[in-house]
Design a protein around this motif. Sequence first.
Motif, PDB file in Angstrom:
ATOM      1  N   ALA A  31       1.234  -1.322  -0.457  1.00 21.02           N
ATOM      2  CA  ALA A  31      -0.299  -0.095   0.361  1.00 21.02           C
ATOM      3  C   ALA A  31       0.390   1.074  -0.170  1.00 21.02           C
ATOM      4  N   PHE A  32       2.023   0.923   0.965  1.00 20.51           N
ATOM      5  CA  PHE A  32       2.553   2.472   1.343  1.00 20.51           C
ATOM      6  C   PHE A  32       3.712   2.357  -0.512  1.00 20.51           C
ATOM      7  N   SER A  33       3.584   1.464  -1.502  1.00 22.25           N
ATOM      8  CA  SER A  33       4.529   1.665  -2.904  1.00 22.25           C
ATOM      9  C   SER A  33       3.079   2.591  -3.636  1.00 22.25           C
ATOM     10  N   ALA A  34       2.176   1.321  -3.660  1.00 24.48           N
ATOM     11  CA  ALA A  34       1.329   2.355  -4.461  1.00 24.48           C
ATOM     12  C   ALA A  34       0.339   2.936  -3.941  1.00 24.48           C
ATOM     13  N   LEU A  35       0.723   3.935  -3.179  1.00 21.89           N
ATOM     14  CA  LEU A  35       0.535   5.040  -2.745  1.00 21.89           C
ATOM     15  C   LEU A  35       1.502   5.631  -2.986  1.00 21.89           C
ATOM     16  N   ASN A  36       2.465   5.631  -3.362  1.00 15.23           N
ATOM     17  CA  ASN A  36       3.651   5.997  -3.041  1.00 15.23           C
ATOM     18  C   ASN A  36       4.558   7.761  -2.065  1.00 15.23           C
ATOM     19  N   ILE A  37       3.707   6.956  -1.402  1.00 15.42           N
ATOM     20  CA  ILE A  37       4.077   7.514   0.294  1.00 15.42           C
ATOM     21  C   ILE A  37       5.560   7.868   0.390  1.00 15.42           C
ATOM     22  N   PRO A  38       6.818   8.460   0.214  1.00 17.72           N
ATOM     23  CA  PRO A  38       8.256   8.746   0.723  1.00 17.72           C
ATOM     24  C   PRO A  38       8.528   8.101   1.911  1.00 17.72           C
ATOM     25  N   ILE A 161     -18.929   4.969  19.001  1.00 18.40           N
ATOM     26  CA  ILE A 161     -19.227   5.945  18.577  1.00 18.40           C
ATOM     27  C   ILE A 161     -18.799   7.584  18.105  1.00 18.40           C
ATOM     28  N   ASN A 162     -18.691   6.761  16.259  1.00 16.97           N
ATOM     29  CA  ASN A 162     -18.134   8.290  15.160  1.00 16.97           C
ATOM     30  C   ASN A 162     -18.419   6.931  13.806  1.00 16.97           C
ATOM     31  N   PRO A 163     -19.749   7.696  13.422  1.00 16.15           N
ATOM     32  CA  PRO A 163     -20.023   6.524  12.382  1.00 16.15           C
ATOM     33  C   PRO A 163     -19.032   7.309  11.109  1.00 16.15           C
ATOM     34  N   HIS A 164     -18.660   8.503  10.909  1.00 13.64           N
ATOM     35  CA  HIS A 164     -18.123   8.932  10.008  1.00 13.64           C
ATOM     36  C   HIS A 164     -16.625   8.511   9.763  1.00 13.64           C
ATOM     37  N   VAL A 165     -16.030   7.569  10.874  1.00 12.06           N
ATOM     38  CA  VAL A 165     -14.392   6.897  10.504  1.00 12.06           C
ATOM     39  C   VAL A 165     -14.871   5.774   9.978  1.00 12.06           C
ATOM     40  N   PHE A 166     -13.375   5.730   9.552  1.00 11.72           N
ATOM     41  CA  PHE A 166     -13.172   3.575   8.395  1.00 11.72           C
ATOM     42  C   PHE A 166     -12.810   3.190   9.514  1.00 11.72           C
ATOM     43  N   ALA A 167     -14.024   2.110   9.509  1.00 11.40           N
ATOM     44  CA  ALA A 167     -13.494   0.779  10.086  1.00 11.40           C
ATOM     45  C   ALA A 167     -14.267  -0.253   9.838  1.00 11.40           C
ATOM     46  N   LYS A 168     -12.722  -1.293   9.522  1.00  8.89           N
ATOM     47  CA  LYS A 168     -13.346  -2.487   8.957  1.00  8.89           C
ATOM     48  C   LYS A 168     -12.767  -3.282   9.339  1.00  8.89           C
ATOM     49  N   ARG A 169     -13.771  -4.924   9.632  1.00 10.62           N
ATOM     50  CA  ARG A 169     -13.008  -6.306  10.434  1.00 10.62           C
ATOM     51  C   ARG A 169     -12.529  -6.966   8.377  1.00 10.62           C
ATOM     52  N   VAL A 170     -11.468  -7.624   8.744  1.00  4.04           N
ATOM     53  CA  VAL A 170     -10.545  -8.318   6.984  1.00  4.04           C
ATOM     54  C   VAL A 170     -10.608  -9.834   8.292  1.00  4.04           C
ATOM     55  N   ASP A 171     -10.415 -10.385   6.916  1.00  4.51           N
ATOM     56  CA  ASP A 171     -10.215 -11.599   7.498  1.00  4.51           C
ATOM     57  C   ASP A 171      -8.046 -11.409   7.180  1.00  4.51           C
ATOM     58  N   GLY A 172      -7.319 -12.581   8.347  1.00  7.69           N
ATOM     59  CA  GLY A 172      -6.134 -12.177   7.888  1.00  7.69           C
ATOM     60  C   GLY A 172      -5.591 -12.624   7.194  1.00  7.69           C
ATOM     61  N   ARG A 173      -6.534 -13.941   6.907  1.00  8.27           N
ATOM     62  CA  ARG A 173      -5.458 -14.602   6.242  1.00  8.27           C
ATOM     63  C   ARG A 173      -6.128 -14.973   4.723  1.00  8.27           C
ATOM     64  N   ASN A 174      -6.797 -13.985   4.561  1.00  8.11           N
ATOM     65  CA  ASN A 174      -7.535 -13.505   2.656  1.00  8.11           C
ATOM     66  C   ASN A 174      -6.327 -12.856   2.254  1.00  8.11           C
ATOM     67  N   PRO A 175      -4.837 -12.676   1.345  1.00  7.54           N
ATOM     68  CA  PRO A 175      -4.386 -11.308   1.165  1.00  7.54           C
ATOM     69  C   PRO A 175      -5.159 -10.431   0.278  1.00  7.54           C
ATOM     70  N   LEU A 176      -5.806 -10.781  -0.393  1.00  5.38           N
ATOM     71  CA  LEU A 176      -6.404  -9.857  -1.228  1.00  5.38           C
ATOM     72  C   LEU A 176      -6.902  -8.964  -1.236  1.00  5.38           C
ATOM     73  N   GLU A 177      -7.643  -9.433   0.611  1.00  5.44           N
ATOM     74  CA  GLU A 177      -8.794  -8.438   0.806  1.00  5.44           C
ATOM     75  C   GLU A 177      -8.091  -7.711   1.967  1.00  5.44           C
ATOM     76  N   LEU A 178      -7.101  -8.311   2.341  1.00  6.56           N
ATOM     77  CA  LEU A 178      -6.051  -7.391   2.811  1.00  6.56           C
ATOM     78  C   LEU A 178      -5.738  -6.458   2.784  1.00  6.56           C
ATOM     79  N   ASN A 179      -5.050  -6.713   1.757  1.00 11.90           N
ATOM     80  CA  ASN A 179      -3.868  -5.666   0.617  1.00 11.90           C
ATOM     81  C   ASN A 179      -5.278  -4.823   0.359  1.00 11.90           C
ATOM     82  N   LYS A 180      -6.548  -4.862  -0.142  1.00 10.32           N
ATOM     83  CA  LYS A 180      -7.332  -3.987  -1.196  1.00 10.32           C
ATOM     84  C   LYS A 180      -7.607  -3.188   0.807  1.00 10.32           C
TER      85      LYS A 180
END
Lengths: 209, 561
Positions: A31-38, A161-180
């Motif tokens: 993700a860091f690389s795809a988003l070009n974060i120095p 607490i705050n519906p405006h934030v991004f909160a998500k559960r992912v299955d850590g065994r699924n690399p495609l879903e995790l990376n996305k």
Amino acid sequence: MPNLNNYRSTVTPTWCPGCYNYMVFAGLQAAFSALNIPKHKLVINYDIGCAGNMADFLNTYGAHTLHGRSICMAMGEKLVNPDLTVCVIGGDGGIYGEGLNHLIAAARANTDIKVFVSNNYLYSLTTGQTSPTTPKGSKTKSTPNGNLNEPIDAIKLIENINPHVFAKRVDGRNPLELNKSIKEAMEFKGFALIDIAQECIAFGKQLKS
Amino acid sequence: MLSKTFTLKIAGPAGLGIKSGGQLLSKILIESGYSVTDYNEYPSLVRGGHNAYQITFSNTKAFAPHYNVDAFFAMTPGHWKTHVSEFTKNTLIFVDEDPKTLNLKKGKVLNLPLKELSTKLGSNLVANTISIGVAAYIFNLDLKIVKKLVAATYAKASDLNLTAVETGYEFAKDNFSKYRFKVAKGKKQKSPELYDGNEAFGWGFIQGGGNFYAAYPMTPATGTLHFLATKQKEYKLTVVHPEDEISAANMTAGAAFAGARAATGTSGGGFALMNEAVSLCGVTEIGMVYYLVSRPGPATGLPTWTAQGDLLHAIYSGHGEFPKVVIAPGDLDESFEMGAESLNLAAELQTPVIVVSDKFVGESSSNTKDLSKAKVKVKLGNIVDKADAGFKRYSLKTKTGVSPVSIPGTPNGEFLSNSYEHDEFGFSTEDANLSQEMFDKRAKKIQTAIKLAPKPILYGSDKAKKLIISWGSTKGVILEALKMMENEEDFAYLHIKTLWPINPELETITKAFKEIIVIENNGFSQLVTLLKSQFNFNPTEIITKNNGRPFFPEEIYAKLK
């Protein structure tokens, strides 16, 4: 092809062979690389625990904080320099136990920090005690007669607490879903929490399924 | 001979403008040419209870509030009762009740019908300004100055309050003319501004380049949070009230790591929660300031009162061994100095700096120069603005113990600020030699700190018969007591500004005196414990006090004479 080595330190990871944290490690770098974060504009705060041991394996600006206090340091950094990309890597013990108050405060403030929680339902670096997400009834080293507490659902809690934030559960065994999901969190403008459901390969077997 | 120093006190239930009226009177006295120092007592509640505001003023420097009161104003009946021991046979006691019905044997009890007078004016909130009018008459103040400041303070209700002042003044003229004090005229003060210690610390922080302050409210440190919060926009500060003291300290550490000149503030209980962060700053070499404004403990203790009980708590704060600096302001001006100096020390030493004040210094006001215009030296320390690949944040090649630091955002400066023991890049290590080398590198900062931290001040001659030693808020009280002594030249007074690390000079200074008196506003004489741990130190007398109240000059005078 993203250059993942850009963010790597020369330290060889010390996680158990087969640990799900290797996938979090790869997903973050992708993700860091795809988003070009120095890397000099990236500050990662690591809690204490197995997940936080990633501190030595990356070579960006980082803070290996006190247990439970990674979010506090992240808040201070982001407030001082909003130009930085500020992340938190921790586990269910540090973020939902010792530091839960700070998670709630950061979500209320909707500060633009990204919190990644390797949730393996246990304290694993200390060899397997009950954590805030351990299922009720589970026998662990600190609860040999069964855990008496209801587990925390951090995603429900934070959404409440705050519906405006991004909160998500992912299955850590699924690399495609995790990376996305990691990339989505990084791109979100505001506070983001990814709860990465994992199984501890060393101590997870004692948990009630 | 004209008495040079006077003390007046206003007391009553919370909510009647005891403090605001009192501070207005302080400003009037400053404008009238007097040096003032105030002291306020209040309980931990918002309405009712018993509040008292006291001003000691003088045509020479007033170092500390006196115990004995010359004029006392009870805003409502009965509010004189807890102050009887402060009255002398000459005290004027103004009460809104019939003096004959009171069993008050000391002083001159005078009826000031505040309720009746304020009801006539159509407000029950002007008892304080009526009393200011009475004080103006009693102390022979220029009514023009009084009116100017009353009008400025109560801009929204200036007519009402000006009438109240006149009412008080006229009532006093008609009824109390034979009680008028002979007060020596003041001369224009070179230090015309009134601040309390917490504000002065805040101004020092601002002038010292401070730009990040996070604090959870805790009396008596909250004044600095309030003050800095009002200055955020003008001085581009980030001021945060986070979820708890643990967060305040760790957030401030994050801010300092990210390049801010940063401080947190609290009292003893909050500082207990911050202890782990102090240790974090020690090993990660994050320079940040902890402003610890003490009140009496243990636990919740006496929240709105004063004590010097946290000295050893500050010095021994944080688990493990690492260098830190503990400094303590003795008065308002030192609060200002240390607001800036603590940031410089934190930057130059890259280690935690704890400023130990207390309620007495933090919440008492005096007059001083305009701190919004005061200039101080800003020292940034060893920050690199560019780095080469392979940058060693924790380079062992250092004589001072301080290594170069890069700020996140600086290319090639990447490093890990690691709470684990670490190598020169910040990566974790458990290597025996490297662990020892890193410990030794950090420990070198202790000698560097001794060179940089504020030096002790010796008042009087090193040939004097007796040496008084103290730290922090007892300074003003001791100087005021010495002013009263007939044999002032028999005493030297050592004011210790840096409590940790201990400057070896202290041993040399104390060795020159046979008779040594230590004065501390705590119960276990913590300074004595500390100095005994550092060199052969045997004071001849130890004076302590631990009932929530500061020392008063009369008390010290009685013990010394």
